[in-house]
Write a protein that holds these residues in place. Structure first.
Motif, short mmCIF file in Angstrom:
data_model
loop_
_atom_site.label_atom_id
_atom_site.label_comp_id
_atom_site.label_asym_id
_atom_site.label_seq_id
_atom_site.Cartn_x
_atom_site.Cartn_y
_atom_site.Cartn_z
N CYS A 232 0.85 -1.19 0.00
CA CYS A 232 0.00 0.00 0.00
C CYS A 232 0.88 1.24 0.00
O CYS A 232 1.85 1.31 0.76
N ALA A 233 0.52 2.20 -0.84
CA ALA A 233 1.22 3.49 -0.81
C ALA A 233 0.42 4.43 0.08
O ALA A 233 -0.81 4.53 -0.04
N VAL A 234 1.14 5.13 0.96
CA VAL A 234 0.50 6.02 1.93
C VAL A 234 1.06 7.43 1.74
O VAL A 234 2.28 7.61 1.66
N ARG A 235 0.17 8.40 1.59
CA ARG A 235 0.63 9.79 1.51
C ARG A 235 -0.17 10.62 2.51
O ARG A 235 -1.41 10.59 2.48
N ASP A 236 0.56 11.34 3.35
CA ASP A 236 -0.09 12.10 4.40
C ASP A 236 -1.06 11.21 5.19
O ASP A 236 -2.18 11.62 5.51
N ARG A 237 -0.61 10.01 5.47
CA ARG A 237 -1.33 8.97 6.22
C ARG A 237 -2.52 8.39 5.46
O ARG A 237 -3.14 7.44 5.95
N ARG A 238 -2.87 8.92 4.28
CA ARG A 238 -4.00 8.37 3.53
C ARG A 238 -3.53 7.24 2.62
O ARG A 238 -2.42 7.25 2.13
N LEU A 239 -4.43 6.32 2.37
CA LEU A 239 -4.14 5.23 1.46
C LEU A 239 -4.26 5.74 0.03
O LEU A 239 -5.34 6.14 -0.41
N LEU A 240 -3.15 5.73 -0.70
CA LEU A 240 -3.15 6.26 -2.05
C LEU A 240 -3.57 5.18 -3.04
O LEU A 240 -4.44 5.36 -3.87
N ARG A 241 -2.91 4.05 -2.96
CA ARG A 241 -3.30 2.91 -3.79
C ARG A 241 -2.71 1.65 -3.17
O ARG A 241 -1.81 1.72 -2.34
N SER A 242 -3.21 0.50 -3.59
CA SER A 242 -2.63 -0.75 -3.09
C SER A 242 -2.49 -1.73 -4.23
O SER A 242 -3.14 -1.59 -5.27
N PHE A 243 -1.63 -2.67 -4.03
CA PHE A 243 -1.32 -3.60 -5.10
C PHE A 243 -1.00 -4.96 -4.50
O PHE A 243 -0.40 -5.05 -3.44
N SER A 244 -1.41 -6.02 -5.18
CA SER A 244 -1.11 -7.36 -4.72
C SER A 244 -0.11 -8.00 -5.67
O SER A 244 -0.31 -8.02 -6.88
N VAL A 245 0.98 -8.52 -5.12
CA VAL A 245 2.03 -9.16 -5.93
C VAL A 245 2.01 -10.64 -5.61
O VAL A 245 1.94 -11.02 -4.44
N GLN A 246 2.07 -11.48 -6.64
CA GLN A 246 1.95 -12.93 -6.42
C GLN A 246 3.24 -13.53 -5.86
O GLN A 246 3.75 -14.54 -6.36
N ALA A 247 3.78 -12.89 -4.86
CA ALA A 247 4.97 -13.42 -4.19
C ALA A 247 4.62 -13.65 -2.73
O ALA A 247 4.54 -12.71 -1.95
N GLY A 248 4.34 -14.92 -2.38
CA GLY A 248 3.98 -15.25 -1.01
C GLY A 248 4.92 -16.31 -0.48
O GLY A 248 5.57 -17.03 -1.25
N VAL A 249 4.99 -16.44 0.84
CA VAL A 249 6.00 -17.32 1.42
C VAL A 249 5.73 -18.80 1.14
O VAL A 249 6.65 -19.57 0.87
N LEU A 250 4.47 -19.20 1.19
CA LEU A 250 4.15 -20.61 0.89
C LEU A 250 4.34 -20.88 -0.59
O LEU A 250 4.98 -21.84 -1.00
N ARG A 251 3.79 -20.00 -1.41
CA ARG A 251 3.88 -20.14 -2.86
C ARG A 251 5.35 -20.22 -3.31
O ARG A 251 5.73 -21.12 -4.07
N PHE A 252 6.17 -19.32 -2.83
CA PHE A 252 7.58 -19.29 -3.26
C PHE A 252 8.39 -20.44 -2.67
O PHE A 252 9.31 -20.94 -3.30
#
Lengths: 505, 505
Positions: free
Chosen positions: B143-163
Motif C-alpha cells: 500500500c502506498a501512503v501519503r499524508d497517512r491516507r491510502l493512495l493505492r494498493s497492489f497485490s504481488v503474487q509473491a507469497g512465502v508458501l507459494r515461493f
C-alpha cells in the motif's frame, strides 16, 4: 470504591495512608505520604512539646487534610501516639492545630496502640499462637496472641531512641557500652516470664527497626524477592548484623546495604533489644510484618461487621481481593479451579500432595489471568509480576514464589526457578511442574471460556494417564488444544497423557 | 467497557481477538485465540477446499462464537480472506458452517484486506508517507501512503508458501535454488516502479514473516525490549539472516533463536521476497508493525465517527488510553504536567530541548502514577513496567525507553540505562536526567494533590536556578519536600536549586 484516609502522628514521623476499598471484598493502598516532623524533638524529661516541632506537625496534618479533601477521601481517621499522649502542653498543640484544621485527631492509649498493631499484624501474617512485638522509639510493645485473639499486651521501656541515648556513647560502640546496652535490654525484659517460645509459639515483629534489619539481611543474602512482609529473620542473622554494626562507626554503618542514613544511629540499640527479647523468650526467628497500627485501624473499619475485626481466612480473602482489583472473570476462573482441583484429587495416588498444595492450586486458578490488565501478550508473565508485587496476606515467601510460578506456567513455558533456590524446598521444582501441568490442562479445557466441560474422569494406567472429558456440547477444539498442551503434564507425571472426549447425552 | 470480537479466517490460521473499549477513549486487547486450521491445505491448483480443513475451520469458528457469547462480547465482526475467497466450492464451506453457527462471516476482497492492514498499521505506527507491505502465504500486498491516507494498493503474487513450494527444493537450499528464488522475487516486484524510498518515504511491514525476522534479529543482538511492534529491521540485518538460513538445513534452522518450528520452512523465502522489495524500492530499513488486518477492523469500528478512520494524534491517544485503563487521577496529573512543562519552557536556555522532549515530558506526567494499580510501594517502578508492556501507538522504542525512565524516576532513584545502550542515543542519559528532574520537582510541588501551586517562575542565575512558587494557599510542606528532592535537578543542571514560596494575596 470507597476511600478512607488514616493518619498516624508519631514521635518522629507522621504518615497518611489512603486505602481504596469495597466493604469485605477488596482493598488497595492508593497513597502514602510520610513526613518526618520529629514532634518529640527536644522534649526530654520536661515532657513539653516545643514550638517548631508543633508547627511542623500541624503543617503536615493540615497538608494531609487537604490531600484527602482533594483526592476523594470520604472519611479520615487520625490518631496520635506517645509524643502527644505524654506531652504536658497538649493544649498548645491543639490550639495550633485548630487554627488551620478541623481534623478530629484522637489520642490513643499505649494499650490501644498495641491492640491496633496486633490487629494489623494478625490480619496480614499467618500468626495463630504466639507473640507480636513492636519496637518503637521509647518503648517496645509485646502482645500475646492465642488462637489469633489478643490475650494481653505489655509495654516495656526499651526503645531504640531511649536506649541509644542512654547507652551508645562511643562510635564505634566500645565493649563496655555494648555490654551495658545488652544488660539494659536484658533487665527490661526480665519480668516477661510469660513470653516464651516453644510449643509452636511464633514471634512476629513490626516497626521500622525490624524492617530495617530484615532489609539488611536480605541484601547480604542477595535475596531474590523485594518484599519485607512475611520475611523470616533468624536470630543467627540478627547476631551477624549486631556484630557488623558494633564494629563500624557511623559512616561505615551507613555503607551497610539496607541501612538508611536516618537509621544508622539507632538500629544497633534496636537490634540488641530485639535480640534480648528473643534470648529471654527462647525464640529462634521473627516473622516480619510490613503492616502495623495504620493497617490495624483500617481493618477495624473495613471489618466493622466482624468481632473481633480480623479476616476469618486471610489468604482466601487476599487472593479474592487481588482477583477483583484486576477485574478477573469469575465464571471462567471458577471452572478452571474446578477442573484443576478435580484432576488434583484424582491424581493423588501419583503425586501424594495434600491440602496445602490443593489450596495453592485453587488460588492460582483464581488469579491466573490477572496479568491481562497489564497487556494480553505474555499475560502469564504479567500475572506473576502482579503476584510478586501484590499485598498478599498470610502467605510465606515460599508460597508466593510457588503461586507466581503456577500463574506464570498456566499457558506455556516454565518459570526459571534457579534464582529462588534459597526460598524454595528441594522438591518444589517438581511440585510446581505438576501443579502447573494441572492448571494448564484445565485452562485449555476451558479454552472457549464456555464451561463446556462438565467433569473430568482420571484413569491411572501403568504408562498412561487417561483423562475422560465429559462435555455438555462441542468441545473438539478444547480437547485438541488440551492434547497439544499436555507435554508438561507428560513430563511432570512421567506418563503418557490421553485425553478422550465423552459428550454427555 | 464494550467488548467486540474480531475473527479473521486465513489460509493457515484463524484468529479471534476480543477488544474491550470505550468509544474514542481507550481500548485494550482482552483475549486472543488462535487456531491453526490450515484451511488451504491440499487446495493446489484445483482451488477446492477439502473436507477435513473445512471441518477444522468450522469447529474453530463455532468455538469462537461460543467464546464470544460466554465472555460478554456484544458484537462480532468476522472476515474470511484468500483461502475462502478463491475457493471454487465455497458452498460446501457455507453449508458446513451454517449447520453449527449463525456467524455472519464476510468474505473480503484483496483490496479490502490490504486497506484493513494499512488501517491497522497507520494507527499503530508513526507512518505518514511511504509504503506498507504485508507478506502472506500466497501474495504480498503493498500500500502506498501519503499524508497517512491510502493512495493505492497492489497485490504481488509473491507469497512465502507459494515461493517455498516453487523454489525451495533443496535443504539446505543450494545456490541454484537460491538464485531462482531471488530472481522470482525480483520479477514479482519488477513492475512496481512507483514503490521507491528516499525523500523521507518510509517502509512499514506486517505479517508473521516480518515479525519472525525481527524477533530473530533481536535475539542475536540481545535486544533489551520484548517488543516487536515499532522495531526497526535494517536491510543489513535482513541479509545476515538470509545468509544464516541459507547455510542451514531445517533442523539447524530450527535452532536459530527466534525461528519457531512452524516457520522454519518458509521464512527464508519470505526474507528473500522482502529483500527484493527493499532492493527495488531502495529502502534501507523496515519499521515492523505488530498490528494488521484484525486491528484495522477494530479501528474502523472504534473510530466510526472519523473519516478516514484513523487517530489524529495516535501518541496522545494511546497515552490517554493507558492512563484511563489504569485509573489515573486527571486533576493531579494535569497539574504535574502543567508545572513540569512550565519549568521546561522557562529552562529552555539551559537545556535547549524542543517540542519532542516537551511532548514526552507531558506524556510522562500523565502516566507517572499508573503503577499504583500494581502496588503502591515502588509504584514508580511498576509504572515503568506498565509502559514497557503496554500497547503504545506511534512511539519508537527509544521513546518508550525514555518514557519508561521518566516515570521510573518521578519519585526517587534513577533508572539504570546501561542495558538500553543500543536503543538510546549517547545524550539520552542527560536528557532523561533533566526531564526526570523537572517531573520530580513538579510531583513534589503537587505533593498534596491539591493544586496549591498556581504557577512557577524560574530565574536562571550564574550558579543557581531560583524557582519562585506562587501558591494559592499553605504550601509549606510542598516547598519543603520539593527542596529536599531537588538533588537530581541540581546534578542534572549543574546548578544550585533554590525554591522560594510566594503565596498569592
Amino acid at each position: 470504591m470507597h476511600k478512607i484516609g488514616i493518619i498516624d502522628l508519631g514521635s518522629n514521623t507522621t504518615r497518611l495512608i489512603v486505602m481504596a476499598y469495597e466493604y469485605g471484598r477488596c482493598f488497595q493502598l492508593k497513597d502514602e505520604v510520610s513526613e518526618v516532623v520529629r514532634l518529640a524533638e527536644g522534649v526530654g524529661d520536661s515532657r513539653t512539646l516545643r514550638a517548631d516541632p508543633i508547627r511542623r506537625a500541624v503543617e503536615a496534618l493540615s497538608m494531609f487534610e487537604r490531600f484527602c479533601k482533594n483526592t476523594g477521601v470520604e472519611q479520615i481517621i487520625a490518631v496520635g501516639t506517645s509524643a502527644i499522649r505524654e506531652a504536658k502542653n497538649q493544649e498548645e498543640f491543639w490550639s495550633a492545630l485548630r487554627r488551620v484544621s478541623t481534623l478530629d485527631l484522637q489520642i490513643i492509649s499505649a494499650e490501644e496502640e498495641a491492640r491496633l498493631g496486633y490487629l494489623g499484624t494478625i490480619n496480614a501474617l499467618a500468626i495463630r499462637d504466639g507473640f507480636v512485638f513492636d519496637t518503637g522509639g521509647g518503648s517496645t510493645q509485646v502482645c500475646a496472641v492465642r488462637d489469633r485473639r489478643l490475650l494481653r499486651s505489655f509495654s516495656v521501656q526499651a526503645g531504640v531512641l531511649r536506649f541509644t541515648e542512654r547507652y551508645v556513647k562511643s562510635d564505634p560502640i566500645n565493649k563496655n557500652d555494648l555490654r551495658r546496652l545488652r544488660e539494659g535490654a536484658q533487665q527490661a525484659f526480665a519480668h516477661l516470664d510469660w513470653v516464651r517460645g516453644g510449643n509452636g509459639l511464633q514471634l512476629a515483629g513490626m516497626g521500622g527497626t525490624v524492617r530495617t534489619l530484615a532489609r539488611m539481611d536480605q541484601k547480604q543474602r542477595d535475596y531474590p524477592l523485594d518484599r519485607i512482609h512475611g520475611y523470616v529473620l533468624t536470630r543467627n542473622a540478627l547476631n551477624t548484623l549486631i556484630e557488623q554494626m558494633a564494629l563500624r562507626n557511623r559512616r561505615e554503618r551507613e555503607a551497610l546495604p539496607g541501612l538508611k542514613a536516618d537509621r544508622a544511629d539507632v538500629t544497633l540499640a534496636g537490634a540488641v533489644i530485639i535480640d534480648q527479647l528473643m534470648e529471654q523468650g527462647n525464640f529462634h526467628e521473627i516473622l516480619v510484618s510490613g503492616q502495623g497500627v495504620r493497617e490495624g485501624i483500617f481493618y477495624q473499619h473495613f471489618l466493622a461487621a466482624h468481632d473481633p475485626p480480623y479476616l476469618e481466612n486471610q489468604r482466601a480473602f487476599s487472593i479474592h481481593s487481588l482477583a477483583c482489583l484486576h477485574d478477573y472473570e469469575p465464571v471462567h476462573c471458577a471452572k478452571v479451579a474446578e477442573i484443576s482441583l478435580s484432576l488434583f484429587d484424582q491424581l493423588a495416588p501419583l503425586h501424594l500432595y495434600g491440602a496445602w498444595e490443593r489450596e495453592l492450586l485453587g488460588y492460582a486458578a483464581k488469579i491466573h489471568d490477572i496479568g491481562v490488565q497489564v497487556g494480553y501478550y505474555d499475560h502469564h508473565k504479567h500475572s506473576a509480576y502482579l503476584v510478586f508485587n501484590a499485598t498478599l496476606l498470610g502467605f510465606s515467601h515460599r508460597e508466593i514464589v510457588i503461586l507466581a510460578s503456577l500463574v506464570r506456567n498456566h499457558r506455556k513455558g516454565q518459570a526459571d526457578l534457579d534464582e529462588y533456590a534459597q526460598i524454595l524446598a528441594s522438591d518444589d521444582e517438581i511440585r510446581i511442574a505438576r501443579l502447573s501441568a494441572l492448571l494448564r490442562l484445565a485452562e485449555y479445557l476451558e479454552r472457549s471460556k464456555s464451561q463446556v466441560v462438565r467433569s473430568v474422569e482420571v484413569r491411572i494406567q501403568a504408562d498412561t494417564i487417561q483423562i475422560v472429558v465429559h462435555t455438555t456440547g462441542d468441545a473438539t477444539v478444547e480437547i485438541w488444544d488440551a492434547t497439544r498442551r499436555a507435554g508438561l503434564m507428560k513430563k511432570a507425571f512421567g506418563r503418557n497423557i490421553e485425553i478422550i472426549a465423552a459428550p454427555m447425552l
